[in-house]
Design an enzyme around this catalytic site. Structure first.
Site, PDB file in Angstrom:
ATOM      1  N   SER A 125       0.861  -1.167   0.000  1.00  0.00           N
ATOM      2  CA  SER A 125       0.000   0.000   0.000  1.00  0.00           C
ATOM      3  C   SER A 125       0.904   1.225   0.000  1.00  0.00           C
ATOM      4  O   SER A 125       1.722   1.394   0.902  1.00  0.00           O
ATOM      5  CB  SER A 125      -0.880  -0.016   1.250  1.00  0.00           C
ATOM      6  OG  SER A 125      -1.602   1.192   1.352  1.00  0.00           O
ATOM      7  N   LYS A 145      -1.068  -1.118  -4.478  1.00  0.00           N
ATOM      8  CA  LYS A 145      -2.248  -0.315  -4.115  1.00  0.00           C
ATOM      9  C   LYS A 145      -1.768   1.102  -3.910  1.00  0.00           C
ATOM     10  O   LYS A 145      -0.767   1.327  -3.239  1.00  0.00           O
ATOM     11  CB  LYS A 145      -2.871  -0.880  -2.842  1.00  0.00           C
ATOM     12  CG  LYS A 145      -3.796   0.067  -2.084  1.00  0.00           C
ATOM     13  CD  LYS A 145      -4.536  -0.686  -0.997  1.00  0.00           C
ATOM     14  CE  LYS A 145      -4.611   0.119   0.285  1.00  0.00           C
ATOM     15  NZ  LYS A 145      -5.260  -0.652   1.377  1.00  0.00           N
ATOM     16  N   LYS A 203      -2.890   5.025  -2.671  1.00  0.00           N
ATOM     17  CA  LYS A 203      -3.879   5.837  -1.967  1.00  0.00           C
ATOM     18  C   LYS A 203      -4.275   6.996  -2.874  1.00  0.00           C
ATOM     19  O   LYS A 203      -3.414   7.587  -3.545  1.00  0.00           O
ATOM     20  CB  LYS A 203      -3.273   6.379  -0.671  1.00  0.00           C
ATOM     21  CG  LYS A 203      -2.952   5.290   0.344  1.00  0.00           C
ATOM     22  CD  LYS A 203      -4.226   4.732   0.935  1.00  0.00           C
ATOM     23  CE  LYS A 203      -3.932   3.863   2.137  1.00  0.00           C
ATOM     24  NZ  LYS A 203      -5.170   3.335   2.739  1.00  0.00           N
ATOM     25  N   ASP A 234      -7.150   2.977  -3.153  1.00  0.00           N
ATOM     26  CA  ASP A 234      -7.850   3.047  -1.866  1.00  0.00           C
ATOM     27  C   ASP A 234      -8.147   4.511  -1.556  1.00  0.00           C
ATOM     28  O   ASP A 234      -7.235   5.324  -1.435  1.00  0.00           O
ATOM     29  CB  ASP A 234      -6.976   2.427  -0.762  1.00  0.00           C
ATOM     30  CG  ASP A 234      -7.700   2.323   0.578  1.00  0.00           C
ATOM     31  OD1 ASP A 234      -8.856   2.787   0.690  1.00  0.00           O
ATOM     32  OD2 ASP A 234      -7.094   1.775   1.531  1.00  0.00           O
ATOM     33  N   GLU A 276     -11.080   0.630  -3.304  1.00  0.00           N
ATOM     34  CA  GLU A 276     -11.352   0.332  -1.899  1.00  0.00           C
ATOM     35  C   GLU A 276     -11.998   1.534  -1.222  1.00  0.00           C
ATOM     36  O   GLU A 276     -11.530   2.667  -1.358  1.00  0.00           O
ATOM     37  CB  GLU A 276     -10.016  -0.025  -1.229  1.00  0.00           C
ATOM     38  CG  GLU A 276     -10.118  -0.527   0.199  1.00  0.00           C
ATOM     39  CD  GLU A 276      -8.738  -0.908   0.767  1.00  0.00           C
ATOM     40  OE1 GLU A 276      -7.774  -1.060  -0.013  1.00  0.00           O
ATOM     41  OE2 GLU A 276      -8.643  -1.036   1.985  1.00  0.00           O
ATOM     42  N   ASP A 309     -13.672  -1.725   3.196  1.00  0.00           N
ATOM     43  CA  ASP A 309     -12.703  -1.825   4.302  1.00  0.00           C
ATOM     44  C   ASP A 309     -13.404  -1.255   5.547  1.00  0.00           C
ATOM     45  O   ASP A 309     -14.057  -1.991   6.306  1.00  0.00           O
ATOM     46  CB  ASP A 309     -11.426  -1.037   3.917  1.00  0.00           C
ATOM     47  CG  ASP A 309     -10.418  -0.891   5.041  1.00  0.00           C
ATOM     48  OD1 ASP A 309     -10.675  -1.335   6.160  1.00  0.00           O
ATOM     49  OD2 ASP A 309      -9.313  -0.317   4.814  1.00  0.00           O
ATOM     50  N   LYS A 359      -9.534  -6.817   8.147  1.00  0.00           N
ATOM     51  CA  LYS A 359      -8.503  -6.384   9.080  1.00  0.00           C
ATOM     52  C   LYS A 359      -8.883  -6.931  10.446  1.00  0.00           C
ATOM     53  O   LYS A 359     -10.006  -6.696  10.920  1.00  0.00           O
ATOM     54  CB  LYS A 359      -8.423  -4.851   9.141  1.00  0.00           C
ATOM     55  CG  LYS A 359      -7.815  -4.230   7.901  1.00  0.00           C
ATOM     56  CD  LYS A 359      -7.731  -2.725   8.007  1.00  0.00           C
ATOM     57  CE  LYS A 359      -7.131  -2.140   6.736  1.00  0.00           C
ATOM     58  NZ  LYS A 359      -7.297  -0.667   6.675  1.00  0.00           N
ATOM     59  N   GLY A 391      -3.855  -3.925   6.085  1.00  0.00           N
ATOM     60  CA  GLY A 391      -2.793  -3.589   7.038  1.00  0.00           C
ATOM     61  C   GLY A 391      -3.086  -2.277   7.739  1.00  0.00           C
ATOM     62  O   GLY A 391      -3.856  -1.454   7.232  1.00  0.00           O
TER      63      GLY A 391
HETATM   64  O1  OSB Z   1      -7.118   1.859   4.525  1.00  0.00           O
HETATM   65  O2  OSB Z   1      -5.890   0.163   4.263  1.00  0.00           O
HETATM   66  C1  OSB Z   1      -6.069   1.274   4.780  1.00  0.00           C
HETATM   67  C2  OSB Z   1      -2.983   2.329   6.773  1.00  0.00           C
HETATM   68  C3  OSB Z   1      -3.570   2.987   7.826  1.00  0.00           C
HETATM   69  C4  OSB Z   1      -4.938   3.108   7.850  1.00  0.00           C
HETATM   70  C5  OSB Z   1      -5.720   2.566   6.832  1.00  0.00           C
HETATM   71  C6  OSB Z   1      -5.138   1.881   5.786  1.00  0.00           C
HETATM   72  C7  OSB Z   1      -3.733   1.794   5.743  1.00  0.00           C
HETATM   73  C8  OSB Z   1      -3.001   1.164   4.668  1.00  0.00           C
HETATM   74  C9  OSB Z   1      -1.609   0.699   4.983  1.00  0.00           C
HETATM   75  O3  OSB Z   1      -3.411   1.079   3.528  1.00  0.00           O
HETATM   76  C10 OSB Z   1      -1.433  -0.750   4.915  1.00  0.00           C
HETATM   77  C11 OSB Z   1      -0.116  -1.155   5.513  1.00  0.00           C
HETATM   78  O4  OSB Z   1       0.879  -1.087   4.808  1.00  0.00           O
HETATM   79  O5  OSB Z   1      -0.086  -1.529   6.706  1.00  0.00           O
HETATM   80 MG    MG Z   2      -8.248   0.692   3.197  1.00  0.00          MG
END
Ligand code: OSB
Ligand code: MG
Length: 376
Positions: A135, A161, A163, A188, A213, A238, A262, A290
């Site tokens: 991510s 992925k 953001k 995401d 996402e 999510d 999660k 994550g």
């Molecule tokens: O939405 O998946 C998410 C990190 C913090 C809060 C929300 C998210 C995330 C990530 C990071 O996408 C995933 C990771 O590398 O741990």
């Molecule tokens: Mg997410």
């Protein structure tokens, strides 16, 4: 299993790089770790809440409060046949899934040690290795993003992925697709859009994304069904999915075609497994999300990802992407093929580095059950 003591620790640990999402930037993590002692064994869980209530309502500080004032009195001295009994014991407390999950997951660690099996096996996992994606936080420019993606692909990661948020979306997606035509790519939004943005989001359909996402509100399911029916790109939920009932509702009304599980968000291994089972029975792919976890949360994610329903690469990646030095030994490593081997030692499968944790600890509270057996 009888719960003899509960120890809370808050550690402070800086990410190697700041991580930016549509809701903000994180650099210095404040992580609550839960250590449970039961029948001479010690198990570990991690609270995956953020520092502020921006991903979901929980925070590092609310988890400490709920754990010490409300969860501890319910669990101290309690006897359970299995960690599966914990959710019912904690049911009077509404919400606060991440605080609850840390305790439940510590019990699963203990139970796996007691039975002498890897946690993954105890959970019913069958995979010996799991597929990994990354991510990538919002970057200053499309060029900067492509540089990061180039490095992650070189390290073997199987899917990317990125953001996104309004005005940091199409231009970035387009640039990535131009340079990396064939990669497995997804986005995401962390709830940065509204249903009124559907026409804009429809442009994403041109880029062969695996999924988008959580485009809409963190607590919405219904509007996502209205959006999904207008998009070719699968919607993945999510933030909205806290339990198997939410997952069922979302699937019934067509709010998504993929679910990100999660452990913290759904309250621990028991609920995570139920969601995985539901999705598997309906041919809905799931993957492990994550939360910028330390090694302890990461080890739990790896065990969960060994379940059969986890058919897509997760956001579970190498320790070194996050930390100068992790709190487990060995650190989590990713192969050149973009996989993590599921450990085959009993319990979590990694050694928790208590000394390093103590060095990083800024507050600590230990609760002993009054009926605890003191061994001498
Ligand atoms: O939405 O998946 C998410 C990190 C913090 C809060 C929300 C998210 C995330 C990530 C990071 O996408 C995933 C990771 O590398 O741990
Ligand atoms: Mg997410």
């Amino acid at each position: 299993m009888k719960i003899d003591s509960l120890t809370l620790r808050e550690i402070r640990i800086r990410l190697r790089n700041p991580f930016e999402t549509s809701f903000g930037k994180t650099w210095d993590r404040r992580i609550v770790l839960v250590q449970v002692q039961s029948d001479g064994l010690s198990g570990w869980g991690e609270v995956t809440a953020g520092e502020g209530p921006y991903y979901n309502p929980e925070t590092t500080d609310t988890s400490w409060l709920i754990l010490s004032k409300f969860i501890e009195p319910l669990v101290s001295g309690a006897s359970l046949d299995s960690p599966r009994g914990l959710p019912a014991l904690l049911a009077p407390i509404r919400g606060h899934e991440m605080a609850k999950a840390a305790v439940e997951n510590a019990l699963w660690d203990i139970e796996a040690q007691r039975q002498g099996v890897p946690l993954a096996t105890l959970l019913g996992g069958t995979r010996t290795e799991i597929a990994c994606g990354v991510s990538i936080g919002i970057q200053p420019s499309p060029e900067a993003l492509n540089d990061v993606i180039h490095r992650e692909l070189a390290d073997g990661y199987q899917r990317i992925k990125i953001k996104i948020k309004p005005a940091k979306d199409l231009e970035f997606i387009q640039a990535v697709r131009k340079q990396f035509a064939g990669i497995r790519l997804m986005v995401d939004a962390n709830s940065a859009y509204r249903l009124e943005d559907a026409a804009h989001l429809k442009h994403f359909d041109e880029f062969g994304l695996m999924m988008i996402e959580q485009p809409l509100a963190w607590d919405d399911i219904f509007d996502h069904s209205r959006l999904q029916s207008q998009l070719r790109t699968p919607v993945c939920l999510d933030e909205s999915i806290h339990n198997v009932h939410h997952a069922n509702a979302a699937l019934q009304i067509g709010a998504c075609r993929v679910i990100n599980i999660k452990l913290g968000r759904v309250g621990g291994h028991s609920e995570a497994r139920s969601i995985q089972e539901l999705c598997r029975s309906r041919n809905i792919p799931v993957w492990c999300g994550g939360m910028l976890e330390s090694g302890i949360g990461r080890a739990h994610n790896i065990a969960m990802s060994s379940l059969e329903g986890f058919v897509l690469p997760g956001d579970v990646s190498a320790s070194k992407r996050y930390w100068q030095e992790d709190i487990i030994d060995p650190e989590v490593e990713v192969s050149p093929q973009g996989t993590i081997r599921v450990p085959n030692r009993p319990g979590l499968g990694y050694t928790v580095r208590v000394n390093r944790i103590e060095q990083l600890t800024v507050r600590k509270e230990e609760f002993r059950s009054s009926t605890a057996q003191v061994s001498v």
